[in-house]
Structure formats: structure tokens, C-alpha cells
Design an enzyme around this catalytic site. Structure first.
Site, short mmCIF file in Angstrom:
data_model
loop_
_atom_site.label_atom_id
_atom_site.label_comp_id
_atom_site.label_asym_id
_atom_site.label_seq_id
_atom_site.Cartn_x
_atom_site.Cartn_y
_atom_site.Cartn_z
N THR A 31 0.82 -1.21 0.00
CA THR A 31 0.00 0.00 0.00
C THR A 31 0.86 1.26 0.00
O THR A 31 2.02 1.22 0.39
CB THR A 31 -0.91 0.06 1.25
OG1 THR A 31 -0.09 0.08 2.42
CG2 THR A 31 -1.87 -1.13 1.31
N SER A 33 0.90 4.49 2.13
CA SER A 33 0.36 4.84 3.45
C SER A 33 -0.60 6.01 3.37
O SER A 33 -0.57 6.81 2.44
CB SER A 33 1.50 5.18 4.41
OG SER A 33 2.30 4.05 4.67
N HIS A 38 2.30 9.69 6.42
CA HIS A 38 3.44 10.32 5.74
C HIS A 38 3.78 11.64 6.42
O HIS A 38 4.96 11.95 6.66
CB HIS A 38 3.14 10.54 4.26
CG HIS A 38 3.25 9.30 3.45
ND1 HIS A 38 2.51 9.09 2.31
CD2 HIS A 38 4.01 8.19 3.59
CE1 HIS A 38 2.82 7.92 1.79
NE2 HIS A 38 3.73 7.36 2.55
N SER A 62 5.47 3.05 -3.63
CA SER A 62 5.07 3.91 -4.75
C SER A 62 6.12 4.97 -5.07
O SER A 62 6.10 5.55 -6.15
CB SER A 62 3.75 4.60 -4.44
OG SER A 62 3.93 5.56 -3.41
N ASP A 83 12.94 -1.31 -2.39
CA ASP A 83 11.77 -2.18 -2.24
C ASP A 83 12.15 -3.56 -2.75
O ASP A 83 12.94 -3.68 -3.68
CB ASP A 83 10.57 -1.63 -3.01
CG ASP A 83 9.27 -2.14 -2.42
OD1 ASP A 83 8.58 -1.35 -1.75
OD2 ASP A 83 8.94 -3.33 -2.60
N ASP A 115 16.61 -5.81 -0.39
CA ASP A 115 16.04 -6.45 0.80
C ASP A 115 16.05 -5.44 1.93
O ASP A 115 17.10 -5.05 2.42
CB ASP A 115 16.89 -7.68 1.15
CG ASP A 115 16.42 -8.40 2.39
OD1 ASP A 115 15.50 -7.92 3.09
OD2 ASP A 115 16.98 -9.47 2.69
N GLY A 116 14.86 -5.01 2.35
CA GLY A 116 14.75 -4.01 3.40
C GLY A 116 15.39 -4.41 4.70
O GLY A 116 15.87 -3.57 5.46
#
Length: 194
Positions: A31, A33, A38, A62, A83, A115-116
Site C-alpha cells: 500500500t 500509506s 506520511h 510507490s 523495495d 532487501d529491506g
């Protein structure tokens, strides 16, 4: 936030809802947010998003918040958005190009697949780290990439359980002070590359 059109960062299916204050699907179970979240993140990071700062946006989705932060750190700063989902990375780059292509062209903003949980050590250390998905625990790799004197915001908790929005401040000696700010509900921070 007023300088960045949220409508550029939502899907065609959600275009009519782009300016409503709730999260919207951007695909792949992720999603964008709600605008109030934000705004909350930008306010809590404001002192760390000064001109010339280096910032990591984990789970950049996004690309919306990455652009907001890039505008705050200015042309001498750097924001890296990562991401784990390749299609979201590609879509976010296209979103940014709609009205903020100059940020990508100048190198002020970079959006990558990553990879976060591992962060992005190539550009570390960071003055600020924002994590836009809930980690089951605080990723030590991210803490290690936070500059002394820096701040990280991260939702922590398992999916379907109580999650806490956490603020981690690292002092000049490298000691981390973590505090819970409030309860949240976020999508999970996915481990590993897909």
C-alpha cells in the site's frame, strides 16, 4: 507534501481516492500509506532531513515519501528508496518521472530493488532511515547503517498482532535509544529478494 502530487503515486484503479486519508493498494499486497502517516513521519524526521542529508527509505513502494524526502534534503542530499518487489520498483520510478524526473536525473533520488532487512550499505551511513512496512523485530543491519546522531522510524510487530511505531535515535557514541510512539497497522516487511 504539498509539493508532491499523491495522485502521481497511486494506481489507475485508485485514482479517484488518491487524496483521501487512508492507505491505498499499489499492488503485490502493498500500500501507499495514509497521508497523515506520511505527514507524521516527515514531521518526526524533519530535523534529520536537512539540506545535504543522506536518507534510506525502506519499503519505498510507490516512491511518494522518497520524493517528499528528496525535496527536503535538497540537491546536495541523497535519498535511496529500496523495495523488495521488482514491479513496484519499476512502477515507482515511472511515478517519480511524471513530475519529479529531475530528482532521478540529478542522482538526488535513487530507487532500487533491495532487501529491506539488509538496508543498502553502499550509501550508508544515513542521517535518517524510514521503514514503510512492519518488521517482526528491529533489523540490526538497519541500526548499523544509521549514522551517529541519526534517527530511524520503523513499525515493529508481527502481521495480525499489535504493531508499534518505533523511533530509534543513535547518539554520538553509537548507543541507540528506542521508544514506542503509538500503535499502527502496516503491511509486513518482506525478507529476502523476490
Amino acid at each position: 507534501m504539498l509539493k508532491v502530487d499523491r495522485g502521481d503515486f497511486t494506481t489507475m484503479e485508485a485514482a479517484s481516492e488518491a487524496y483521501n486519508d487512508y492507505p491505498l493498494s499499489i499492488g503485490k499486497g502493498q500500500t501507499i500509506s495514509a497521508p497523515h502517516m506520511h505527514a507524521e513521519a516527515l514531521e518526526m524526521l524533519r530535523a534529520f532531513l536537512r539540506p545535504g542529508a543522506r536518507v534510506l527509505d525502506v519499503g519505498s513502494g510507490s516512491g511518494y515519501l522518497s520524493v517528499c524526502m528528496a525535496k527536503m534534503v535538497g540537491p546536495k542530499g541523497k535519498v535511496v528508496g529500496i523495495d523488495v518487489v521488482e514491479s513496484l520498483v519499476s512502477a515507482s520510478i515511472e511515478n517519480v518521472k511524471k513530475s519529479n524526473k529531475n530528482l532521478l536525473d540529478s542522482g538526488n533520488l535513487e530507487i532500487l530493488k533491495g532487501d529491506g532487512w539488509a538496508g543498502y550499505s553502499k550509501e550508508a551511513p544515513y542521517d535518517a532511515i524510514h521503514v514503510g512496512a512492519a518488521a517482526a523485530s528491529i533489523p540490526e543491519e538497519l541500526v548499523g547503517q544509521l549514522k551517529p546522531g541519526g534517527r530511524m522510524l520503523i513499525p515493529v510487530g508481527k502481521q495480525g498482532e499489535t504493531q508499534q511505531y518505533m523511533q530509534l535515535d543513535k547518539n554520538a557514541e553509537g548507543k541507540v535509544n528506542a521508544k514506542s510512539l503509538f500503535g499502527v497497522v502496516y503491511v509486513p516487511l518482506v525478507r529476502g529478494l523476490k
